[in-house]
Design a protein around this motif. Structure first.
Motif, PDB file in Angstrom:
ATOM      1  N   LYS A  88       0.829  -1.207   0.000  1.00 61.26           N
ATOM      2  CA  LYS A  88       0.000   0.000   0.000  1.00 61.26           C
ATOM      3  C   LYS A  88       0.861   1.254   0.000  1.00 61.26           C
ATOM      4  N   ALA A 133       2.057   1.769  -3.415  1.00 65.20           N
ATOM      5  CA  ALA A 133       0.989   2.010  -4.394  1.00 65.20           C
ATOM      6  C   ALA A 133       0.480   3.444  -4.356  1.00 65.20           C
ATOM      7  N   VAL A 134       0.417   4.064  -3.179  1.00 62.42           N
ATOM      8  CA  VAL A 134      -0.186   5.399  -3.072  1.00 62.42           C
ATOM      9  C   VAL A 134       0.835   6.517  -3.192  1.00 62.42           C
ATOM     10  N   ASP A 139       3.535   9.349  -4.412  1.00 65.00           N
ATOM     11  CA  ASP A 139       3.837  10.250  -5.522  1.00 65.00           C
ATOM     12  C   ASP A 139       5.317  10.179  -5.869  1.00 65.00           C
ATOM     13  N   HIS A 148       7.772   0.218 -10.513  1.00 64.10           N
ATOM     14  CA  HIS A 148       7.098   0.882 -11.639  1.00 64.10           C
ATOM     15  C   HIS A 148       5.849   0.111 -12.042  1.00 64.10           C
ATOM     16  N   ASN A 194       3.261   0.968  -9.295  1.00 62.18           N
ATOM     17  CA  ASN A 194       2.826   2.368  -9.307  1.00 62.18           C
ATOM     18  C   ASN A 194       3.498   3.093 -10.471  1.00 62.18           C
ATOM     19  N   ALA A 198       4.389   7.045 -10.283  1.00 64.19           N
ATOM     20  CA  ALA A 198       5.292   7.632  -9.296  1.00 64.19           C
ATOM     21  C   ALA A 198       6.708   7.730  -9.841  1.00 64.19           C
ATOM     22  N   VAL A 245      -2.639  -4.983  -6.708  1.00 65.13           N
ATOM     23  CA  VAL A 245      -2.693  -3.542  -6.952  1.00 65.13           C
ATOM     24  C   VAL A 245      -2.816  -3.275  -8.442  1.00 65.13           C
ATOM     25  N   THR A 279      -3.380   0.096 -11.313  1.00 61.24           N
ATOM     26  CA  THR A 279      -3.553   1.511 -11.609  1.00 61.24           C
ATOM     27  C   THR A 279      -4.418   1.617 -12.857  1.00 61.24           C
ATOM     28  N   ARG A 310      -6.371   5.274  -3.803  1.00 64.34           N
ATOM     29  CA  ARG A 310      -6.210   6.694  -4.109  1.00 64.34           C
ATOM     30  C   ARG A 310      -6.849   6.987  -5.461  1.00 64.34           C
ATOM     31  N   ILE A 359      -5.988   4.040  -8.117  1.00 65.92           N
ATOM     32  CA  ILE A 359      -5.124   2.970  -7.643  1.00 65.92           C
ATOM     33  C   ILE A 359      -5.959   2.111  -6.708  1.00 65.92           C
TER      34      ILE A 359
END
Length: 376
Positions: free
Chosen positions: A150, A153-154, A156, A179, A182, A185, A258, A260, A291, A336
């Motif tokens: 988590k 995943a969230v 920035d 990558h 997420n 990011a 997870v 996106t 998110r 996400i």
């Protein structure tokens, strides 16, 4: 004094990732001179004693325990007290707040505390989440601990630590894996990370003094700023697979939890449809929505974009920008999710835009969905 709302950065990462070491280094930068740091004392002293003595009014240590659960109420009280001290002159200036969570923390409740409180949301804004990942133990943590997943995943910004004692192959594999988890990011190694890289992650870009939608949505990092065709015109899910065995990380089944979702619609949508989309998503699977960010062209007033930002079931009060920052309009949402069932998000978005995805098996169900009717 301060210019409200004050940006808040959440600094997180699993146990032993090196959050305090990085924070101590960053606090020596003059750019963070007027920063209040809220830390969660958990075991070892979190901040250098020298820094505490030098900035006693700017560093607030919370009681032992998990910042995002056992002392969550105290976090709200502490932020409210910061505002009171600023307004009454007990703090002369406050430019930024940094909240360091414990290594076992799910950052979502911290984000919710900032975004969901009716008073605090006027004084603070979530600037970004910075997650540190230990290059030596990071892969194992992602395999075993959902909290680590988590946190990644969230984020920035993702910062790799201990790269000096990890072999190059391990570091490269972890970067690729992060990558996949997420794609929006930016990934940095800790020795290259500075204040300019880690802060000002929000919609407003201080360098250009304007809203930077592409940067905020992470499109520059995900390479998502391209024309979508056919099925991808409606949605695109980054789930670590390319249809031919993925990116070489098929053994990371934990990561597949997870996803996106980059959702794009070229035209305006009705506000009622947006409301229903968000209500259905949050009521049905809000806990699985880690998110959400979005910029929306409204049918009722396409001249000014609507900006939304949410964490799980909580949605920050939607805001309107004074104008579009560039020539690109339409609706762009980045979601996400964790353990979201099947193609639920894609189907719901197809109903929102009244343009069903190619692989939707039940067209009749979508046609009978009130969201599809509201979006027409």
């Amino acid at each position: 004094m301060a210019a409200f709302p004050i940006p808040v950065t959440v600094l997180t990462g699993f146990l032993g990732a090196g959050k305090t070491t990085l924070l101590n280094r960053l606090l020596k930068d003059p750019a963070l001179a007027d920063t209040a740091v809220i830390i969660n004392e958990y075991g070892d002293v979190a901040i250098d004693h020298l820094l505490v003595e030098q900035a006693s009014d700017g560093i607030i240590q919370l009681s032992d325990g998990c910042l995002c659960c056992t002392v969550r109420g105290e976090l709200v009280d502490t932020l409210a007290d910061l505002v009171d001290r600023l307004q009454t002159g007990r703090i002369e200036r406050l430019a930024r707040v940094v909240i360091e969570t414990t290594g076992l923390a799910d950052p979502a409740p911290v984000m919710q505390s900032i975004m969901g409180h009716p008073v605090l949301v006027q004084a603070f804004r979530l600037d970004g989440v910075v997650t540190l990942v230990d290059a030596v133990n990071g892969a194992a943590n992602l395999d075993v601990h959902v909290e680590a997943l988590k946190q990644a995943a969230v984020a920035d910004r993702l910062v790799l630590t201990k790269t000096d004692i990890a072999d190059e192959k391990t570091v490269d594999a972890l970067k690729a894996r992060l990558h996949d988890i997420n794609p929006g990011a930016r990934v940095l190694e800790v020795q290259d990370a500075n204040v300019a890289d880690l802060f000002d992650c929000g919609l407003y870009n201080p360098a250009t003094k304007s809203a930077d939608v592409r940067r905020w949505l992470g499109e520059a990092e995900a390479h998502a700023d391209h024309d979508h065709h056919d099925h991808d015109d409606h949605h695109h899910d980054h789930d670590g697979h390319d249809g031919h065995g993925g990116h070489g990380h098929d053994h990371h089944h934990h990561d597949e939890r997870v996803k996106t979702h980059s959702l794009v619609h070229d035209g305006p949508v009705a506000y009622a449809a947006i409301e229903m989309f968000l209500d259905l998503l949050r009521s049905a699977h809000g806990d699985r929505l880690l998110r959400m960010k979005g910029v929306i062209e409204l049918r009722e007033d396409p001249s000014r974009p609507l900006v939304i930002h949410g964490v799980q079931r909580l949605l920050h009060p939607p805001a309107r920008l004074p104008a579009w920052p560039d020539d690109r309009r339409g609706t762009r949402l980045v979601l996400i999710t964790l353990d979201m069932p099947g193609d639920y998000v894609a189907r719901l978005f197809s109903a929102l835009t009244d343009r069903p995805a190619v692989d939707t098996p039940d067209r009749a169900a979508l046609e009978n969905n009130p969201l599809a009717i509201a979006g027409r």
